[in-house]
Scaffold this motif. Structure first.
Motif, PDB file in Angstrom:
ATOM      1  N   ARG A 165     -30.860 -24.579  33.333  1.00  0.00           N
ATOM      2  CA  ARG A 165     -31.252 -25.136  34.617  1.00  0.00           C
ATOM      3  C   ARG A 165     -30.256 -25.608  35.389  1.00  0.00           C
ATOM      4  O   ARG A 165     -29.762 -26.736  34.840  1.00  0.00           O
ATOM      5  CB  ARG A 165     -32.664 -25.779  34.693  1.00  0.00           C
ATOM      6  N   ILE A 166     -29.774 -25.503  36.425  1.00  0.00           N
ATOM      7  CA  ILE A 166     -28.404 -26.111  36.974  1.00  0.00           C
ATOM      8  C   ILE A 166     -28.931 -26.561  38.382  1.00  0.00           C
ATOM      9  O   ILE A 166     -29.696 -25.943  39.017  1.00  0.00           O
ATOM     10  CB  ILE A 166     -27.291 -25.122  37.396  1.00  0.00           C
ATOM     11  N   TYR A 167     -28.454 -27.927  38.508  1.00  0.00           N
ATOM     12  CA  TYR A 167     -28.754 -28.815  39.817  1.00  0.00           C
ATOM     13  C   TYR A 167     -27.531 -29.278  40.412  1.00  0.00           C
ATOM     14  O   TYR A 167     -26.382 -29.278  39.861  1.00  0.00           O
ATOM     15  CB  TYR A 167     -29.638 -29.847  39.291  1.00  0.00           C
ATOM     16  N   TRP A 168     -27.692 -29.220  41.747  1.00  0.00           N
ATOM     17  CA  TRP A 168     -26.504 -29.936  42.462  1.00  0.00           C
ATOM     18  C   TRP A 168     -27.043 -31.158  43.093  1.00  0.00           C
ATOM     19  O   TRP A 168     -28.079 -31.219  43.669  1.00  0.00           O
ATOM     20  CB  TRP A 168     -25.829 -28.952  43.579  1.00  0.00           C
ATOM     21  N   ALA A 169     -26.241 -32.134  42.899  1.00  0.00           N
ATOM     22  CA  ALA A 169     -26.522 -33.369  43.672  1.00  0.00           C
ATOM     23  C   ALA A 169     -25.490 -34.206  44.255  1.00  0.00           C
ATOM     24  O   ALA A 169     -24.166 -33.953  44.059  1.00  0.00           O
ATOM     25  CB  ALA A 169     -27.066 -34.340  42.372  1.00  0.00           C
ATOM     26  N   LEU A 170     -25.596 -34.698  45.395  1.00  0.00           N
ATOM     27  CA  LEU A 170     -24.622 -35.620  46.114  1.00  0.00           C
ATOM     28  C   LEU A 170     -24.984 -36.892  45.630  1.00  0.00           C
ATOM     29  O   LEU A 170     -25.887 -37.444  45.599  1.00  0.00           O
ATOM     30  CB  LEU A 170     -24.889 -35.557  47.504  1.00  0.00           C
ATOM     31  N   VAL A 171     -23.948 -37.761  44.881  1.00  0.00           N
ATOM     32  CA  VAL A 171     -23.970 -38.977  44.236  1.00  0.00           C
ATOM     33  C   VAL A 171     -22.891 -40.009  44.941  1.00  0.00           C
ATOM     34  O   VAL A 171     -21.894 -39.516  45.712  1.00  0.00           O
ATOM     35  CB  VAL A 171     -23.671 -38.957  42.817  1.00  0.00           C
ATOM     36  N   TYR A 217     -18.069 -40.223  48.074  1.00  0.00           N
ATOM     37  CA  TYR A 217     -19.121 -39.611  47.466  1.00  0.00           C
ATOM     38  C   TYR A 217     -18.640 -38.260  46.624  1.00  0.00           C
ATOM     39  O   TYR A 217     -17.378 -37.928  46.889  1.00  0.00           O
ATOM     40  CB  TYR A 217     -20.128 -38.895  48.524  1.00  0.00           C
ATOM     41  N   SER A 218     -19.454 -37.905  45.901  1.00  0.00           N
ATOM     42  CA  SER A 218     -19.074 -36.596  44.838  1.00  0.00           C
ATOM     43  C   SER A 218     -20.030 -35.749  45.124  1.00  0.00           C
ATOM     44  O   SER A 218     -21.374 -36.078  44.822  1.00  0.00           O
ATOM     45  CB  SER A 218     -18.784 -37.136  43.661  1.00  0.00           C
ATOM     46  N   LEU A 219     -19.886 -34.430  45.093  1.00  0.00           N
ATOM     47  CA  LEU A 219     -20.837 -33.383  44.696  1.00  0.00           C
ATOM     48  C   LEU A 219     -20.862 -33.053  43.364  1.00  0.00           C
ATOM     49  O   LEU A 219     -19.691 -32.354  42.937  1.00  0.00           O
ATOM     50  CB  LEU A 219     -20.464 -31.933  45.796  1.00  0.00           C
ATOM     51  N   VAL A 220     -21.669 -33.052  42.527  1.00  0.00           N
ATOM     52  CA  VAL A 220     -21.882 -32.736  41.190  1.00  0.00           C
ATOM     53  C   VAL A 220     -22.832 -31.877  40.784  1.00  0.00           C
ATOM     54  O   VAL A 220     -23.980 -32.087  41.309  1.00  0.00           O
ATOM     55  CB  VAL A 220     -22.090 -34.036  40.543  1.00  0.00           C
ATOM     56  N   GLU A 221     -22.387 -30.955  39.768  1.00  0.00           N
ATOM     57  CA  GLU A 221     -23.343 -30.022  39.200  1.00  0.00           C
ATOM     58  C   GLU A 221     -23.740 -30.548  37.735  1.00  0.00           C
ATOM     59  O   GLU A 221     -22.994 -30.985  36.808  1.00  0.00           O
ATOM     60  CB  GLU A 221     -22.779 -28.719  39.063  1.00  0.00           C
ATOM     61  N   PHE A 222     -25.125 -30.575  37.738  1.00  0.00           N
ATOM     62  CA  PHE A 222     -25.652 -30.892  36.483  1.00  0.00           C
ATOM     63  C   PHE A 222     -26.442 -29.700  35.830  1.00  0.00           C
ATOM     64  O   PHE A 222     -26.988 -29.080  36.451  1.00  0.00           O
ATOM     65  CB  PHE A 222     -26.724 -32.089  36.672  1.00  0.00           C
ATOM     66  N   GLU A 223     -26.314 -29.694  34.106  1.00  0.00           N
ATOM     67  CA  GLU A 223     -26.966 -29.001  33.459  1.00  0.00           C
ATOM     68  C   GLU A 223     -27.956 -29.462  32.608  1.00  0.00           C
ATOM     69  O   GLU A 223     -27.135 -30.462  31.774  1.00  0.00           O
ATOM     70  CB  GLU A 223     -26.144 -27.915  32.806  1.00  0.00           C
ATOM     71  N   LEU A 224     -29.115 -29.392  32.506  1.00  0.00           N
ATOM     72  CA  LEU A 224     -30.115 -30.078  31.553  1.00  0.00           C
ATOM     73  C   LEU A 224     -30.106 -29.587  30.360  1.00  0.00           C
ATOM     74  O   LEU A 224     -30.245 -28.247  29.927  1.00  0.00           O
ATOM     75  CB  LEU A 224     -31.343 -30.154  32.252  1.00  0.00           C
ATOM     76  N   GLY A 225     -29.944 -30.304  29.302  1.00  0.00           N
ATOM     77  CA  GLY A 225     -29.993 -29.880  27.922  1.00  0.00           C
ATOM     78  C   GLY A 225     -31.349 -29.985  27.284  1.00  0.00           C
ATOM     79  O   GLY A 225     -31.841 -29.412  26.384  1.00  0.00           O
ATOM     80  N   THR A 226     -32.100 -31.272  28.145  1.00  0.00           N
ATOM     81  CA  THR A 226     -33.330 -31.597  27.758  1.00  0.00           C
ATOM     82  C   THR A 226     -34.033 -31.769  29.014  1.00  0.00           C
ATOM     83  O   THR A 226     -33.457 -31.498  30.205  1.00  0.00           O
ATOM     84  CB  THR A 226     -33.488 -32.942  27.092  1.00  0.00           C
TER      85      THR A 226
END
Length: 301
Positions: A165-171, A217-226
């Motif tokens: 499951r891959i997410y994009w977020a602006l942080v 700001y940063s555009l970041v991709e997150f991948e859930l391990g849990t």
């Protein structure tokens, strides 16, 4: 029901006290009672965080609980893919996944019951088909099981981390490098509405990759391990880079007109429960998310 507060309960929050007295009820139930005026302290309605004092009289009115059950509703939701076993949907921001004490209808489950011919029964009548969830104000891809065989398979894939499951977020701020965060996450002892990094929580693992940086700001991709509650939101805040628009975990004033966090479940990879075929689904960022990116690119906010 009525209680008089003694030394042992003195100093407890009202919601914590009621939770201890009604262990069969969820935190949402307790909060609903308080905000609905069904709980009185010294004959007055108070907030959930009220600190109890010795001698306070707490009264819980007689409540006739509404039996929760999901009913089909014709609600617009995008079905990205569907076959006899699974469906992949693109949940919009602001939609709750399944009915709860404060959201009896208007949920994703209500929409799915109208649009799909079947849903798995493993999670009961309130959460049919639901294998994993997205927060109300998180948008994006979510896989739904249309039968129990698919439900078991998808649950195992998530547990064994073969479902990606891959997410994009602006942080907020500049994230300088890619990385991975592994902490324990549990209920925030200071605010029961929040989760936090705590010593005695459950292990939570999140990988992240910087896609693009801007002035602030940063555009970041997150991948859930849990899949812990609010995991990406908690880990982003823990990194001191909270997600833009996150009303719960970002203390900074939002410069954009948003209804929630800029967090989107963008990509989903799974093995089909029946065929074993590896399937990958991907969506575009929502219009409001892309609009913010365009703004910070052109105006260099």
């Amino acid at each position: 029901m009525e209680w008089e507060i003694n030394n042992e309960s003195c100093g407890q929050r009202l919601d914590v006290f009621l939770q201890n007295q009604n262990k069969d009820k969820t935190r949402s139930h307790i909060k609903h009672w308080i905000t609905n005026g069904d709980v009185l302290v010294n004959d007055k309605v108070v907030k959930a965080g009220y600190g109890l004092k010795v001698g306070d009289k707490v009264i819980l009115k007689e409540i006739v609980e509404k039996v929760l059950s999901a009913k089909p509703q014709d609600i617009d939701v995008e079905i990205v893919y569907e076959d006899d076993d699974i469906a992949v949907v693109n949940k919009p921001q602001g939609m709750v996944v399944h009915p709860a004490i404060s959201n009896y209808d208007g949920t994703l489950v209500n929409a799915l019951m109208f649009k799909l011919d079947s849903l798995s029964s493993i999670n009961g009548v309130i959460r049919p088909g639901i294998v994993h969830r997205l927060d109300k104000d998180t948008s994006g891809l979510l896989v739904v099981a249309k039968n129990d065989m698919a439900h078991v398979s998808l649950s195992e894939q998530i547990s064994k981390k073969t479902c990606k499951r891959i997410y994009w977020a602006l942080v907020e701020g500049i994230v300088k490098s890619d990385g991975e965060i592994t902490t324990n996450i549990g209920r925030d002892p200071k605010n029961r509405l929040k989760m936090a990094v705590v010593d005695k929580g459950k292990v939570a693992d999140t990988k992240y990759r910087v896609l693009e940086t801007y002035s602030n700001y940063s555009l970041v991709e997150f991948e859930l391990g849990t899949g812990r509650t609010h995991q990406i939101r908690v880990h982003s805040a823990y990194m001191h880079h909270p997600i833009v628009g996150d009303k719960l975990y970002n203390p900074n004033k939002c410069k954009f007109n948003l209804n929630g966090q800029l967090l989107h479940a963008k990509k989903l990879t799974l093995n089909h429960p029946r065929t074993g075929e590896t399937m990958t689904f991907e969506t575009q960022l929502p219009e409001y998310f892309q609009k913010v990116l365009n703004t910070i690119k052109t105006k260099k906010i």
